[in-house]
Design a protein around this motif. Structure first.
Motif, PDB file in Angstrom:
ATOM      1  N   SER A 193      -6.617  -0.005   2.369  1.00 64.32           N
ATOM      2  CA  SER A 193      -7.380   1.210   2.709  1.00 64.32           C
ATOM      3  C   SER A 193      -6.886   1.839   4.001  1.00 64.32           C
ATOM      4  CB  SER A 193      -8.873   0.878   2.824  1.00 64.32           C
ATOM      5  OG  SER A 193      -9.385   0.401   1.599  1.00 64.32           O
ATOM      6  N   ALA A 195       0.837  -1.208   0.000  1.00 62.89           N
ATOM      7  CA  ALA A 195       0.000   0.000   0.000  1.00 62.89           C
ATOM      8  C   ALA A 195       0.869   1.253   0.000  1.00 62.89           C
ATOM      9  CB  ALA A 195      -0.933  -0.008   1.206  1.00 62.89           C
ATOM     10  N   ARG A 196       1.945   1.237   0.782  1.00 61.31           N
ATOM     11  CA  ARG A 196       2.856   2.387   0.829  1.00 61.31           C
ATOM     12  C   ARG A 196       3.582   2.550  -0.505  1.00 61.31           C
ATOM     13  NH1 ARG A 196       3.457   0.329   6.259  1.00 61.31           N
ATOM     14  NH2 ARG A 196       5.415  -0.760   5.812  1.00 61.31           N
ATOM     15  N   TYR A 214      -3.398   3.409   3.099  1.00 64.75           N
ATOM     16  CA  TYR A 214      -3.504   4.476   2.102  1.00 64.75           C
ATOM     17  C   TYR A 214      -4.237   5.690   2.672  1.00 64.75           C
ATOM     18  CZ  TYR A 214      -3.093   5.967  -2.768  1.00 64.75           C
ATOM     19  OH  TYR A 214      -2.725   6.618  -3.927  1.00 64.75           O
ATOM     20  N   SER A 273       2.383   1.655  -3.428  1.00 61.30           N
ATOM     21  CA  SER A 273       1.394   2.150  -4.384  1.00 61.30           C
ATOM     22  C   SER A 273       1.171   3.648  -4.216  1.00 61.30           C
ATOM     23  CB  SER A 273       0.066   1.401  -4.212  1.00 61.30           C
ATOM     24  OG  SER A 273       0.226   0.029  -4.494  1.00 61.30           O
ATOM     25  N   PHE A 274       1.138   4.098  -2.965  1.00 59.09           N
ATOM     26  CA  PHE A 274       0.962   5.533  -2.708  1.00 59.09           C
ATOM     27  C   PHE A 274       2.122   6.327  -3.311  1.00 59.09           C
ATOM     28  CE2 PHE A 274       1.802   9.297  -0.104  1.00 59.09           C
ATOM     29  CZ  PHE A 274       0.598   9.963  -0.232  1.00 59.09           C
ATOM     30  N   ARG A 296      -6.631   7.107  -8.536  1.00 64.88           N
ATOM     31  CA  ARG A 296      -5.807   6.241  -7.686  1.00 64.88           C
ATOM     32  C   ARG A 296      -6.584   4.989  -7.280  1.00 64.88           C
ATOM     33  NH1 ARG A 296      -1.860   9.642  -3.991  1.00 64.88           N
ATOM     34  NH2 ARG A 296      -1.529  11.488  -5.259  1.00 64.88           N
TER      35      ARG A 296
END
Length: 255
Positions: free
Chosen positions: A210, A141-142, A213, A144-145, A192
């Motif tokens: 979720s 997730a990090r 993010y 992807s951010f 996003r």
């Protein structure tokens, strides 16, 4: 023939071109589909390369990819170099090669260094008890951010196109199948979430992504989860609907 090599692999050029010349009869098949074929070749026992051969485009697209638009092989090569330049991971790009005639592009190839991965993201979507599951998903997730913050939209962001390798105590995510990417000055929240929705409809993964993010983007968990969940379910619905329709239309094809 048109080709471009990464400078650090220039001394391997003749050997790699020979692999391409003998692609049909040599190499070890990794994937053989209707559209593309992937093989690996061992180079002098100290390098294993991954060669993705794109099928010959339909007649009109042959002209487009030869004279108007960059080929999938060239875009894969350039996008891979761009990702590395921006600090992200992908198997080391080596070269792209195109064979054309007067009418347009024929066969094209993207060559990269074969990655010895630990797992594919897809494995997490079917096994919620995979070792270190929670931490891998949070790190993803990090990742992807950060990708979105750089304005990188990886269009084919499906679970089979992210390879995972544990290095120096952390999980690194290597993107593959790179010929379709968009680059933005800034990505909206909707874009996003749409990009992430292609990964999976696995609710546990969606919740963890979720949670991470939402903190990074400064929104409430409930908002991120609701949007991502809805988009993931919508993507899966449309994906299966398209697949079922193709099966009905092309019912004579082998499964």
């Amino acid at each position: 023939m048109i080709f471009q090599f990464n400078p650090q692999f220039q001394n391997r050029q003749e050997t790699i071109l020979n692999c391409i010349e003998n692609f049909e009869s040599e190499g070890e098949i990794v994937y053989g589909g209707n559209r593309n074929t992937i093989k690996t070749f061992s180079i002098n026992n100290d390098l294993v390369i991954n060669v993705k051969a794109f099928k010959i485009p339909k007649f009109f697209n042959q002209f487009i990819y030869r004279y108007i638009r960059k080929s999938k092989a060239q875009r894969s090569f350039e996008n891979a170099n761009y990702l590395i330049e921006k600090g992200f991971h992908t198997p080391q790009p080596i070269a792209f090669i195109e064979n054309s005639n007067l009418f347009g592009l024929q066969k094209s190839y993207y060559i990269s260094e074969q990655l010895q991965m630990d797992l594919m993201f897809r494995e997490l979507t079917t096994n919620n008890y995979y070792p270190d599951f929670d931490e891998i998903v949070r790190q993803f997730a990090r990742f992807s951010f950060l990708l979105h913050e750089k304005g990188i939209e990886f269009i084919d962001n499906t679970s089979g196109n992210t390879l995972i390798k544990k290095e120096n105590g952390q999980y690194n995510f290597y993107l593959v199948d790179l010929n379709r990417m968009n680059f933005h000055e800034k990505m909206s929240f909707e874009l996003r979430m749409k990009n992430l929705s292609k990964l999976t409809s696995n609710d546990k993964i969606i919740k963890i992504v979720s949670e991470e993010y939402s903190v990074l983007i400064g929104k409430k968990f409930e908002e991120v989860y609701s949007v991502l969940k809805n988009k993931a379910e919508d993507f899966q619905y449309r994906f299966h609907k398209r697949r079922d329709l193709k099966r009905k239309i092309f019912f004579w094809r082998k499964k």
